[in-house]
Design a protein around this motif. Structure first.
Motif, PDB file in Angstrom:
ATOM      1  N   ASP A 144     100.374   2.722  31.021  1.00 18.02           N
ATOM      2  CA  ASP A 144      99.559   3.924  30.759  1.00 18.02           C
ATOM      3  C   ASP A 144     100.402   5.194  30.846  1.00 18.02           C
ATOM      4  O   ASP A 144     100.235   6.108  30.051  1.00 18.02           O
ATOM      5  N   LYS A 145     101.337   5.235  31.816  1.00 15.12           N
ATOM      6  CA  LYS A 145     102.214   6.405  31.939  1.00 15.12           C
ATOM      7  C   LYS A 145     103.134   6.533  30.735  1.00 15.12           C
ATOM      8  O   LYS A 145     103.396   7.638  30.257  1.00 15.12           O
ATOM      9  N   ALA A 199     102.479   5.558  27.762  1.00 16.23           N
ATOM     10  CA  ALA A 199     101.660   5.908  26.592  1.00 16.23           C
ATOM     11  C   ALA A 199     101.322   7.400  26.566  1.00 16.23           C
ATOM     12  O   ALA A 199     101.016   7.944  25.510  1.00 16.23           O
ATOM     13  N   GLU A 200     101.374   8.054  27.716  1.00 16.41           N
ATOM     14  CA  GLU A 200     101.007   9.481  27.782  1.00 16.41           C
ATOM     15  C   GLU A 200     102.053  10.378  27.189  1.00 16.41           C
ATOM     16  O   GLU A 200     103.105  10.265  26.924  1.00 16.41           O
ATOM     17  N   GLN A 229      99.424   0.467  35.034  1.00 14.39           N
ATOM     18  CA  GLN A 229      99.615   1.878  35.302  1.00 14.39           C
ATOM     19  C   GLN A 229     100.939   2.364  34.715  1.00 14.39           C
ATOM     20  O   GLN A 229     101.013   3.476  34.183  1.00 14.39           O
TER      21      GLN A 229
END
Length: 140
Positions: free
Chosen positions: A136-137, A139-140, A133
């Motif tokens: 993923d954060k 990568a945003e 997670q």
């Protein structure tokens, strides 16, 4: 102690392998072929634990995917059986219908969070997913 974990399809093709002890590449292929053959050709009503050479094999089938774990004689088969189920639940929670085979790097991260040097270190699904997670954060 966990010696290896394999994810195999119904055709016997290894989709993911993780070894927690050194096994030569040439020997891995033969080991995987024999282990997969031993597990895939068992009947559904047979036990999911079997002895193979120096290992105890614990396996579970989920749709077209088999998870096979090779452990030492001193390991508790039921705890490994539950570990496999927990691993699948974590994969389901994270991927939610996305093809796992296209994200093997993330599957390895999940395994590394759950198993360290052949020992189970984490079973809490939320804690296992924290590193992914965070990635993923970023990568945003």
């Amino acid at each position: 102690m966990i010696k290896f974990l394999l994810m195999v399809n119904k055709q016997g093709q290894t989709r993911l392998s993780k070894y927690y002890e050194h096994v030569d590449i040439g020997k891995r292929t033969a080991l995987e072929a024999e282990v997969v053959k031993a597990c895939l050709f068992r009947k559904k009503d047979e036990c999911s634990f079997l002895e193979y050479k120096d290992y105890k094999l614990v396996y579970r089938q989920y749709a077209a995917l088999f998870i096979v774990v090779g452990v030492t004689d001193s390991e508790n088969e039921l705890s490994i059986y539950e570990l496999i189920h927990n691993f699948i639940e974590v994969l389901d929670k994270y991927f939610s219908r996305v093809k796992i085979m296209f994200n093997l790097d993330k599957v390895h991260i999940i395994l590394d969070e759950m198993i360290l040097n052949g020992h189970i270190v984490e079973t809490n699904r939320n804690r296992i997913l924290v590193p992914l997670q965070a990635l993923d954060k970023m990568a945003e």
